[in-house]
Write a protein that holds these residues in place. Structure first.
Motif, mmCIF file in Angstrom:
data_model
loop_
_atom_site.group_PDB
_atom_site.id
_atom_site.type_symbol
_atom_site.label_atom_id
_atom_site.label_comp_id
_atom_site.label_asym_id
_atom_site.label_seq_id
_atom_site.Cartn_x
_atom_site.Cartn_y
_atom_site.Cartn_z
ATOM 1 N N GLU A 55 0.829 -1.209 0.000
ATOM 2 C CA GLU A 55 0.000 0.000 0.000
ATOM 3 C C GLU A 55 0.862 1.256 0.000
ATOM 4 O O GLU A 55 0.535 2.246 -0.674
ATOM 5 C CB GLU A 55 -0.924 0.011 1.221
ATOM 6 C CG GLU A 55 -2.059 -1.003 1.183
ATOM 7 C CD GLU A 55 -1.655 -2.370 1.692
ATOM 8 O OE1 GLU A 55 -2.498 -3.281 1.668
ATOM 9 O OE2 GLU A 55 -0.475 -2.524 2.099
ATOM 10 N N LEU A 56 1.947 1.226 0.740
ATOM 11 C CA LEU A 56 2.842 2.390 0.769
ATOM 12 C C LEU A 56 3.498 2.619 -0.586
ATOM 13 O O LEU A 56 3.602 3.763 -1.042
ATOM 14 C CB LEU A 56 3.916 2.192 1.837
ATOM 15 C CG LEU A 56 3.445 2.389 3.280
ATOM 16 C CD1 LEU A 56 4.498 1.866 4.251
ATOM 17 C CD2 LEU A 56 3.150 3.857 3.568
ATOM 18 N N LEU A 57 3.935 1.545 -1.230
ATOM 19 C CA LEU A 57 4.565 1.702 -2.544
ATOM 20 C C LEU A 57 3.558 2.274 -3.536
ATOM 21 O O LEU A 57 3.892 3.161 -4.337
ATOM 22 C CB LEU A 57 5.108 0.361 -3.027
ATOM 23 C CG LEU A 57 5.862 0.383 -4.358
ATOM 24 C CD1 LEU A 57 7.041 1.348 -4.303
ATOM 25 C CD2 LEU A 57 6.349 -1.027 -4.716
ATOM 26 N N ALA A 58 2.312 1.789 -3.489
ATOM 27 C CA ALA A 58 1.282 2.320 -4.387
ATOM 28 C C ALA A 58 1.014 3.790 -4.101
ATOM 29 O O ALA A 58 0.846 4.605 -5.023
ATOM 30 C CB ALA A 58 -0.003 1.505 -4.242
ATOM 31 N N LEU A 59 0.978 4.167 -2.813
ATOM 32 C CA LEU A 59 0.749 5.564 -2.450
ATOM 33 C C LEU A 59 1.882 6.446 -2.951
ATOM 34 O O LEU A 59 1.641 7.521 -3.521
ATOM 35 C CB LEU A 59 0.635 5.695 -0.927
ATOM 36 C CG LEU A 59 0.514 7.128 -0.408
ATOM 37 C CD1 LEU A 59 -0.863 7.701 -0.725
ATOM 38 C CD2 LEU A 59 0.795 7.192 1.094
ATOM 39 N N MET A 60 3.130 6.005 -2.749
ATOM 40 C CA MET A 60 4.272 6.816 -3.167
ATOM 41 C C MET A 60 4.368 6.909 -4.684
ATOM 42 O O MET A 60 4.834 7.921 -5.230
ATOM 43 C CB MET A 60 5.555 6.259 -2.564
ATOM 44 C CG MET A 60 5.576 6.294 -1.037
ATOM 45 S SD MET A 60 5.369 7.948 -0.343
ATOM 46 C CE MET A 60 6.997 8.628 -0.675
ATOM 47 N N ALA A 61 3.930 5.883 -5.384
ATOM 48 C CA ALA A 61 3.864 5.965 -6.850
ATOM 49 C C ALA A 61 2.847 7.023 -7.268
ATOM 50 O O ALA A 61 3.081 7.802 -8.206
ATOM 51 C CB ALA A 61 3.500 4.603 -7.427
ATOM 52 N N GLU A 62 1.715 7.062 -6.556
ATOM 53 C CA GLU A 62 0.675 8.041 -6.871
ATOM 54 C C GLU A 62 1.100 9.460 -6.524
ATOM 55 O O GLU A 62 0.902 10.399 -7.300
ATOM 56 C CB GLU A 62 -0.600 7.692 -6.101
ATOM 57 C CG GLU A 62 -1.709 8.721 -6.248
ATOM 58 C CD GLU A 62 -2.859 8.483 -5.285
ATOM 59 O OE1 GLU A 62 -3.690 9.397 -5.145
ATOM 60 O OE2 GLU A 62 -2.920 7.413 -4.662
ATOM 61 N N LYS A 63 1.712 9.648 -5.346
ATOM 62 C CA LYS A 63 2.027 10.985 -4.850
ATOM 63 C C LYS A 63 3.323 11.546 -5.424
ATOM 64 O O LYS A 63 3.435 12.758 -5.620
ATOM 65 C CB LYS A 63 2.133 10.957 -3.322
ATOM 66 C CG LYS A 63 0.838 10.619 -2.594
ATOM 67 C CD LYS A 63 -0.149 11.751 -2.678
ATOM 68 C CE LYS A 63 -1.356 11.502 -1.793
ATOM 69 N NZ LYS A 63 -2.332 12.624 -1.851
ATOM 70 N N CYS A 64 4.309 10.661 -5.664
ATOM 71 C CA CYS A 64 5.640 11.126 -6.067
ATOM 72 C C CYS A 64 6.009 10.748 -7.499
ATOM 73 O O CYS A 64 6.843 11.411 -8.119
ATOM 74 C CB CYS A 64 6.721 10.555 -5.143
ATOM 75 S SG CYS A 64 6.537 11.002 -3.420
ATOM 76 N N GLY A 65 5.459 9.629 -7.968
ATOM 77 C CA GLY A 65 5.853 9.157 -9.290
ATOM 78 C C GLY A 65 6.936 8.100 -9.263
ATOM 79 O O GLY A 65 7.515 7.782 -10.309
ATOM 80 N N VAL A 66 7.252 7.539 -8.056
ATOM 81 C CA VAL A 66 8.233 6.451 -8.019
ATOM 82 C C VAL A 66 7.646 5.232 -8.734
ATOM 83 O O VAL A 66 6.441 5.137 -8.943
ATOM 84 C CB VAL A 66 8.611 6.078 -6.568
ATOM 85 C CG1 VAL A 66 9.105 7.303 -5.805
ATOM 86 C CG2 VAL A 66 7.438 5.440 -5.825
ATOM 87 N N SER A 67 8.490 4.293 -9.088
ATOM 88 C CA SER A 67 8.024 3.073 -9.725
ATOM 89 C C SER A 67 7.133 2.290 -8.772
ATOM 90 O O SER A 67 7.471 2.101 -7.602
ATOM 91 C CB SER A 67 9.210 2.204 -10.148
ATOM 92 O OG SER A 67 8.757 0.937 -10.598
ATOM 93 N N ALA A 68 6.007 1.819 -9.283
ATOM 94 C CA ALA A 68 5.092 0.993 -8.488
ATOM 95 C C ALA A 68 5.458 -0.481 -8.541
ATOM 96 O O ALA A 68 4.800 -1.296 -7.888
ATOM 97 C CB ALA A 68 3.660 1.193 -8.985
ATOM 98 N N ASP A 69 6.498 -0.829 -9.283
ATOM 99 C CA ASP A 69 6.902 -2.219 -9.456
ATOM 100 C C ASP A 69 7.753 -2.661 -8.261
ATOM 101 O O ASP A 69 8.868 -2.172 -8.083
ATOM 102 C CB ASP A 69 7.698 -2.360 -10.752
ATOM 103 C CG ASP A 69 8.047 -3.805 -11.080
ATOM 104 O OD1 ASP A 69 7.774 -4.690 -10.236
ATOM 105 O OD2 ASP A 69 8.590 -4.046 -12.167
#
Length: 271
Positions: A55-69
């Motif tokens: 969930e954190l990785l998905a949130l950071m992908a949404e908020k920052c643009g980091v890779s969701a993979d």
């Protein structure tokens, strides 16, 4: 006037966005620690929701643009400059709102070596616009648990911006302050303001524990955060933090000057 296009180019050129110096390994480690509710990474946030690593990785992908993979585990991390610009616009709108009310503000940083100039420019403009820039608990001792054990720091203000110093560093020509993630300094400052009968800030501006600690106590708080600082973005998702701006928070201090100009322009303030 600094345009969005010009700022986007600057963000990418100095690596405040795009491919940044923060490593993917550091970011993923922070997400693991946050999921485990490690206070070193929570930095004042008491999450209401259950946040696993996914969930954190998905949130950071949404908020920052980091890779969701989740299979992407090494190399430099990435911040989407469009997300940075959108968040800076929201950041400026909150500043414009507080200026419209002539309300008191509190500014503080855990990155004084890098970000003191950014916040100092905001403090100057807010003061000139009629907002009281608060400096409660100046000189107060704050005991903070670090990896080296319990250390005592002193709360200080430079250009209206709060920071903490080593006790032996309080002399002319000393370092501007120490790197600090703890929410304790903002708790001390806010408690001192309350004990004195106010005023209390209607907006807290900063990073790390200054934003998370104030937001958790119910104060409106906005600030900057890197990809390895999930607490601010969790706080934003849960409604505790008003605005979290994704940006590398450890580039050269002078590289943040265009951010100050952009925010003040968007907030209809002159620098």
């Amino acid at each position: 006037m600094l345009t969005a296009d010009a700022l986007r180019a600057h963000l990418l050129a100095v690596r405040m966005a795009g491919e940044v110096a923060t490593s993917r390994e550091d970011s993923l480690r922070s997400y693991r620690l946050f999921a485990a509710r490690d206070p070193r990474v929570l930095i004042g946030i008491d999450p209401e929701w259950s946040w696993g690593q996914g969930e954190l990785l998905a949130l950071m992908a949404e908020k920052c643009g980091v890779s969701a993979d989740p299979r992407h585990t090494s190399g430099p991390d990435v911040i989407d400059p469009e997300r940075t610009l959108a968040a800076l616009d929201a950041f400026a709108e909150r500043i414009r709102s507080v200026v419209g009310r002539g309300a008191p503000v509190l500014l503080g940083t855990g990155h004084p070596h890098r970000l003191l100039g950014f916040y100092g420019g905001l403090a100057d403009a807010l003061s000139a616009a009629g907002c009281e820039v608060l400096t409660p608990a100046q000189g107060r001792c704050v005991d903070i648990l670090t990896r080296f054990g319990l250390r005592t720091y002193h709360l200080d203000y430079v250009r209206g911006v709060a920071l903490v110093r080593e006790p032996e560093a309080e002399r002319p020509g000393c370092e501007p302050g120490v790197h600090c993630h703890s929410p304790l300094p903002v708790r001390v400052a806010l408690a001192a303001a309350a004990d004195a009968g106010g005023p209390l800030p209607e907006l807290v501006i900063g990073d790390h524990g200054w934003v998370c600690g104030a937001g958790q106590l119910g104060f409106e708080a906005i600030g900057l955060a890197d990809t390895d600082d999930p607490a601010l973005f969790v706080g934003e998702a849960e409604g505790v933090v008003s605005v979290a701006v994704p940006v590398d928070d450890a580039v050269r201090s002078d590289y943040y000057r265009p951010l100050t100009r952009y925010v003040l322009n968007r907030a209809c303030l002159s620098q």
